[in-house]
Write an enzyme that holds these catalytic residues in place. Sequence first.
Site, short mmCIF file in Angstrom:
data_model
loop_
_atom_site.label_atom_id
_atom_site.label_comp_id
_atom_site.label_asym_id
_atom_site.label_seq_id
_atom_site.Cartn_x
_atom_site.Cartn_y
_atom_site.Cartn_z
N HIS A 64 8.10 -16.82 -39.30
CA HIS A 64 8.36 -17.00 -37.88
C HIS A 64 9.79 -16.64 -37.49
O HIS A 64 10.06 -16.41 -36.31
CB HIS A 64 8.02 -18.44 -37.47
CG HIS A 64 6.55 -18.67 -37.34
ND1 HIS A 64 6.00 -19.49 -36.38
CD2 HIS A 64 5.50 -18.16 -38.03
CE1 HIS A 64 4.68 -19.50 -36.50
NE2 HIS A 64 4.36 -18.69 -37.51
N HIS B 19 -2.12 -16.35 -45.51
CA HIS B 19 -3.07 -17.45 -45.38
C HIS B 19 -3.75 -17.79 -46.70
O HIS B 19 -4.75 -18.51 -46.72
CB HIS B 19 -4.10 -17.12 -44.31
CG HIS B 19 -3.52 -17.11 -42.93
ND1 HIS B 19 -4.27 -16.92 -41.80
CD2 HIS B 19 -2.24 -17.27 -42.50
CE1 HIS B 19 -3.48 -16.96 -40.73
NE2 HIS B 19 -2.25 -17.17 -41.14
#
Length: 743
Positions: free
Chosen positions: A111, A274
């Site tokens: 992020h 993920h």
Amino acid sequence: MSSDSRPPQPDTSTQSNSESESPAISSPTPQDHAPMTNRDWWPNQIDVSMLHPHPSQASPLGADFDYPKEFAKLDVDALKADVMSVMTTSQDWWPADYGHYGGLFIRMSWHAAGTYRIQDGRGGGGQGMQRFAPLNSWPDNVSLDKARRLLWPVKQKYGSKISWADLIIFAGNCALDSMGFKTFGFGFGREDVWQPEEVMWGEEDVWLGTDKRYSGKRDLAQPYGATTMGLIYVNPEGPEGKPDPVAAAHDIRETFARMAMNDEETAALIVGGHSFGKTHGAGDADLVGPEPEAAPIEQQGFGWKSSFGSGKGKDAITSGLEVVWTPTPTQWGNGFLELLYGYEWELTKSPAGAWQFTAKDGAGAGTIPDPFGGPGRAPTMLVTDISMREDPIYRRITQRWLEHPEELTEAFAKAWYKLLHRDMGPVSRYLGPWVAEPQLWQDPVPDVDHELVDAKDVAALKSKVLASGLTVAQLVKTAWSAASSFRRTDKRGGANGGRLRLEPQKSWESNEPADLDQVLSVLEGIQQDFNSSAAGGKKISLADLIVLAGSAAVEKAAKDGGHEVSVPFAPGRTDASQENTDVESFAVLEPRADGFRNYVRVGEKAPLEHLLIERAYRLGVTAPEMTVLVGGLRALGANHGGSKHGVFTDNPGVLSNDFFVNLLDMGTEWKASEAAENVYEGCDRSSGQLKWTATANDLVFGSNSVLRALAEVYAQSDAKQKFAEDFAAAWAKVMNNDRFDLE
């Protein structure tokens, strides 16, 4: 798109034009301004302050602090060991899922780096901006304040030898290493800034808003890289919270492309990222408190304090989604794809009420471990995870990886490296022992493999250039075209590499291809003559010669005006090849407008004076430098297409302060032209006779109070020598913007 990629949403039927019933973390309440600022009174005023984003006075380390020098004292192996130790030492104040903070650190790094957008080069992790508003309080960054606090003992221990910017990114790389993944490499070299920078992330005035960035069917406005205000990429529940994996794939493809990722890199990042950790949506998000910037002072910058249960660990609420992607969330493997294709999926909701998918008909129940030792869980996926299966292009890619997991490993390693380093510029800026070999996306240039020219050679080459028949304007425009492609945001472009002679730059309208070809042909002849006859293996690259020729023209123009100036020149640029130039990637560097050359692309609607400020910002020039450059380039006749707009002199080609003298002459009255759009006519105030024409790029130096104050300095009768010297210095700065080897 990482492990907690979207916070709980409000009732988006009113706030985001969505029918999602997902819970929400409340948006900040805008406070009334008291007193009103200049920007409140005059919202269309240009923001000159953006040209001074990080004043040295803001740094507690002082103007002389040298980060590469400090970093050289760092034991990087010891640093890595300490980060690894933090990762597996669970803290009671924020317990680690599965006893490992790896997933949290991956999300933090992702992020930070993932705010990068290719259109203007803004964002990315290169300055540690995640520490400051608005990023530290974005809905997509819920709980990343905890990740940074976990790292504080490491930062405290190593001090200024490691920047926050580097540590935030490095921690995610360490997380992958600690969980059995072999990373492609890592480069340090990100230097901290000490205050936030104003970036236009969108025009929406609510978190998770989308209504002001789309037009047409679903055309995302430039330069935005995210679909939603406050998110890094896309809404993991689907567009505007509608759980449609196919529609979500469209958003994924668009937003990742705006970060310079192709379909395979995009799929690799989603599947690879993920494969670790989990998302957090244990309960009612209405019980989550304000973000760090709005939290009470006693919370000391800790945001999103939750009153749901313990507010942490098994009760944690971050995105509102409650997904664990694999049976081995702290170990690299192909579990994500094995589950994605091993089950059929049905739409369900998390305990917090967010849309997600669960294995159909109870399949796989109990096979997914609980992060804190509770009963096993059923397999779950995000809406955007299912996109990897439902979109035909992503499906072909991910099915191949299902059968050949080693290809996924390689693709994820390279895509992750690109994600973390995309905003750092050329590999010459990287520090440390783990830097990978240069990649095409780093715009590689060859190393110098010959003797460089000396002062005597430079003088001889200048003479040949000035005797070549090329004009001052041609030489100046060519050098400017090469060097001004640089942008400070992601350190791309510039004169090094000599890519002005390659596609796509040689065909850009702003570079006047026909005239450019003529100039380059002459300069190439001079280069070949020198290289074939110079003794001792000396050579000059075309990249160096282009800059040298422009500097020679500046010196000549100053001398013709009665002023002796010397433009600093440092050889050492090399010429890149077309094969090592990514044409598609370079296309985003093409200017929409360049006010320094009085160029604007046909159809451009934004105000020219605002585009000039933006151009100056990307070049990294200050307001005084921008002022002197515009005035000097006008005097030199360096306008695009030979336009006379702003050429307020009777002696074009001579470096003089005439631009400022005549701009500020009250004997001239300006009015908008009736014959040409975006053109102004300056007429004699007494006779009405036309004297000059100009654009907003010119007149802004008389209309804006800050720029007028600067223009007045250069219009003074005692400023002629200062003007010439300041222009030469600013010119040299632009020419050397990409010479990181000189720093």
